[in-house]
Write a protein that holds these residues in place. Structure first.
Motif, PDB file in Angstrom:
ATOM      1  N   LYS A 140      81.631 -14.878  52.394  1.00 32.21           N
ATOM      2  CA  LYS A 140      81.159 -15.399  51.112  1.00 32.21           C
ATOM      3  C   LYS A 140      80.764 -16.858  51.241  1.00 32.21           C
ATOM      4  CE  LYS A 140      84.627 -14.010  48.418  1.00 32.21           C
ATOM      5  NZ  LYS A 140      85.357 -13.827  47.164  1.00 32.21           N
TER       6      LYS A 140
ATOM      7  N   TYR B 202      79.665  -4.107  44.529  1.00 32.07           N
ATOM      8  CA  TYR B 202      78.825  -3.953  45.728  1.00 32.07           C
ATOM      9  C   TYR B 202      79.617  -3.267  46.846  1.00 32.07           C
ATOM     10  CZ  TYR B 202      76.392  -5.270  50.036  1.00 32.07           C
ATOM     11  OH  TYR B 202      75.779  -5.228  51.272  1.00 32.07           O
TER      12      TYR B 202
ATOM     13  N   SER C  17      80.526 -13.332  39.739  1.00 32.55           N
ATOM     14  CA  SER C  17      80.167 -12.942  41.103  1.00 32.55           C
ATOM     15  C   SER C  17      81.285 -12.118  41.755  1.00 32.55           C
ATOM     16  CB  SER C  17      79.755 -14.143  41.936  1.00 32.55           C
ATOM     17  OG  SER C  17      80.864 -14.772  42.450  1.00 32.55           O
TER      18      SER C  17
ATOM     19  N   THR D 266      75.346 -11.813  44.194  1.00 34.62           N
ATOM     20  CA  THR D 266      76.184 -10.985  43.315  1.00 34.62           C
ATOM     21  C   THR D 266      76.111 -11.436  41.852  1.00 34.62           C
ATOM     22  OG1 THR D 266      77.935 -12.381  44.193  1.00 34.62           O
ATOM     23  CG2 THR D 266      77.838 -10.125  45.001  1.00 34.62           C
TER      24      THR D 266
ATOM     25  N   ILE E 209      77.603 -12.971  51.664  1.00 32.80           N
ATOM     26  CA  ILE E 209      77.499 -12.638  50.249  1.00 32.80           C
ATOM     27  C   ILE E 209      77.179 -13.943  49.526  1.00 32.80           C
ATOM     28  CG2 ILE E 209      78.845 -11.967  48.196  1.00 32.80           C
ATOM     29  CD1 ILE E 209      80.080  -9.762  49.887  1.00 32.80           C
TER      30      ILE E 209
ATOM     31  N   ASP F 200      77.457 -15.945  46.747  1.00 33.85           N
ATOM     32  CA  ASP F 200      78.266 -15.945  45.520  1.00 33.85           C
ATOM     33  C   ASP F 200      78.098 -17.223  44.720  1.00 33.85           C
ATOM     34  OD1 ASP F 200      79.621 -17.507  47.326  1.00 33.85           O
ATOM     35  OD2 ASP F 200      81.604 -16.794  46.762  1.00 33.85           O
TER      36      ASP F 200
ATOM     37  N   GLU G 282      80.673  -8.522  43.312  1.00 28.69           N
ATOM     38  CA  GLU G 282      81.003  -8.353  44.736  1.00 28.69           C
ATOM     39  C   GLU G 282      81.832  -7.073  44.908  1.00 28.69           C
ATOM     40  OE1 GLU G 282      83.274 -11.588  46.489  1.00 28.69           O
ATOM     41  OE2 GLU G 282      84.140 -10.110  47.858  1.00 28.69           O
TER      42      GLU G 282
ATOM     43  N   TYR H 140      82.369  -9.572  56.013  1.00 32.10           N
ATOM     44  CA  TYR H 140      81.587 -10.052  54.874  1.00 32.10           C
ATOM     45  C   TYR H 140      81.998 -11.494  54.643  1.00 32.10           C
ATOM     46  CZ  TYR H 140      80.242  -5.255  53.612  1.00 32.10           C
ATOM     47  OH  TYR H 140      79.713  -3.991  53.600  1.00 32.10           O
TER      48      TYR H 140
END
Ligand code: AMP
Length: 466
Positions: free
Chosen positions: A113, A96, A89, A32, A67, A69, A93, A111
């Motif tokens: 991170k 996204y 980020s 991200t 993700i 990050d 995010e 999801y």
């Protein structure tokens, strides 16, 4: 029976699960640091539709996505933008997740991170060091690929292969092998950092995924996805990490790698600056158009995006929409012999699903749908389709759409020409009966200007929207 192409065996294989078990799927998520583009969207649309198809077939699925990050790219971009890496980020995010929602990508269960799993990451690196796979040099902890005997089994590369033209390789001249990758990077001044037994730093790129999947799935699971570029070094590194830690093989049963969305033959990517963000795409097009374009192509083959390809794809999609509108406008309540329809309907359904079962071949499945539409359009014009068949067909398209999401049913409304246009049409008929061709032609032109084309059929004139 569903067959799927498995990168590790380079073959189509029957998709099997232990009885009563959920299919555990992990797909590499975004880094991200920027807006997502339609190349990313391609990969995520495919996995979204694939998960929805697994569910249609009765499988239970847990779909996990990470993700990234924390990463060099995030740190560099944050410096340029004069914000903290965390702020940057978090912003991307959110963007996204908004893009995914707008694309009707709603099958991801979790999801995860990377920075929420630092404890798990440290634990995995610790175990790798204890087992002799991890070693320390000046700027971090690295993985010694020569220690992992089956290194290269996914990408079919050898430890000694060259690393030219490979992206995101951690470079350091003190590494034991050229392909050794970083597990933990010691932080430089002003960079984000976390405490660890080896010093303050941050995780390498590959370790976040195996730490996350180990937490949710254990050391072995069913499907791992991502685009083609991730086979090496990323996914090869994941196998090396997880199988070394667990002593269990295989880490993953089925490896699915999507083909690239390209522009003039080159991968759409941020680094080549040839990308169209999902947000920009939405300024001119809808989610159904992108999903249809993506699913019109085989998931693991590359396809080129251009004005021409999106226009062609849109006109094909319009055919489906027009067909559904036509179905909606059918008024006939009964037809005597619907054997022809029943046979065609059954064959189409069988073909459609057997194409999806054959390596999730969405282009072939759509081809069988278009053949059906062509034939049915003719039957509708001959008044061989009643409301009953129309309803059955409509239900089939709704069923398909649960997987594909290429039709916005809010847009599928019977379009009735206004009363005065119908009146003009009867005037034209009268003129034709009176052989007043000139006047009849004049009225036809007027109707065309109002957006309708007259189709003279055996049953009389019909109004079709232009
Ligand atoms: P990234 O944010 O670059 O790490 O990419 C996130 C995911 O999108 C990864 O699975 C990539 O392989 C995939 N991806 C990136 N570019 C493309 C592209 N042009 N076509 C298809 N998939 C892509």
């Amino acid at each position: 029976m569903l067959k799927i192409y498995n990168t590790i065996s380079r073959k189509k294989e029957i998709f099997k699960l232990e009885k009563g078990k959920k299919a555990r799927l992990f797909v590499c998520g975004p880094t991200t640091y920027d807006f997502s583009h339609i190349g990313h969207a391609r990969t995520y649309i495919i996995f979204d539709a694939f998960v929805k198809y697994l569910k249609h077939k009765g499988f239970k699925v847990f779909y996990l996505q990470n993700i990234t990050d924390i990463d060099d790219k995030i740190i560099i971009r944050a410096k340029e933008k004069k914000v903290s890496p965390k702020e940057l980020s978090l912003f991307f995010e959110k963007e996204y997740l908004k893009d995914m929602k707008n694309l009707k990508i709603n099958s991801v269960d979790k999801y995860a991170k990377a920075t929420d799993y630092i404890k798990e990451i440290i634990s995995q690196i610790n175990r790798l060091i204890e087992k002799g796979y991890g070693y320390r040099i000046k700027d971090g902890i690295y993985y010694d690929i020569s220690k992992f005997k089956s290194y290269g089994k996914l990408s079919k590369r050898k430890v000694s292969d060259s690393y030219d033209a490979v992206s995101r390789i951690d470079d350091n001249k003190d590494k034991k092998n050229k392909g050794d990758f970083c597990l933990w990077k010691f932080s430089k001044e002003g960079e984000p950092k976390w405490k660890s037994p080896w010093g303050e730093g941050r995780p390498g790129w590959h370790i976040e995924d195996t730490a996350i999947t180990e937490k949710y799935f254990g050391s072995q699971y069913d499907i791992h996805g991502g685009a083609y570029d991730l086979i090496f070094p990323h996914h090869e590194a994941e196998i090396a990490q997880m199988e070394a830690v667990s002593n269990k093989s295989p880490m993953v049963k089925y490896w699915m790698h999507t083909g690239f969305l390209t522009i003039e033959g080159k991968k759409m990517s941020k680094s080549l600056n040839n990308f169209i963000t999902i947000g920009d795409f939405f300024k001119r097009h809808s989610y159904t158009e992108l999903r249809f374009l993506v699913l019109k192509n085989l998931w693991r083959s590359p396809f080129d995006y251009s004005e021409k390809s999106i226009n062609e794809s849109n006109s094909a999609l319009k055919k489906i929409e027009e067909f559904l509108k036509k179905l909606k406008s059918i008024k006939i309540s009964y037809v005597k012999n619907c054997k022809e329809f029943n046979g065609l309907f059954k064959k189409t359904k069988e073909e459609f699903y057997s194409n999806l079962d054959d390596d999730f071949n969405t282009p072939e499945a759509l081809a069988s749908l278009f053949a059906f539409i062509r034939k049915l359009n003719i039957m509708i014009d001959k008044n061989l389709i009643s409301k009953k068949e129309s309803k059955k067909t409509f239900e089939f398209f709704k069923e398909i759409n649960k997987v594909f999401e290429i039709i916005d049913f809010n847009k599928i409304k019977e379009e009735k020409p206004a009363y005065f246009i119908k009146k003009l049409l009867s005037q034209r008929e009268r003129c034709r009966k009176e052989r007043n061709w000139e006047k009849a032609d004049e009225i036809r032109k007027k109707i065309e200007e109002l957006g309708y084309i007259i189709e003279d059929t055996e049953q009389g004139p019909k109004l079709n929207k232009k």
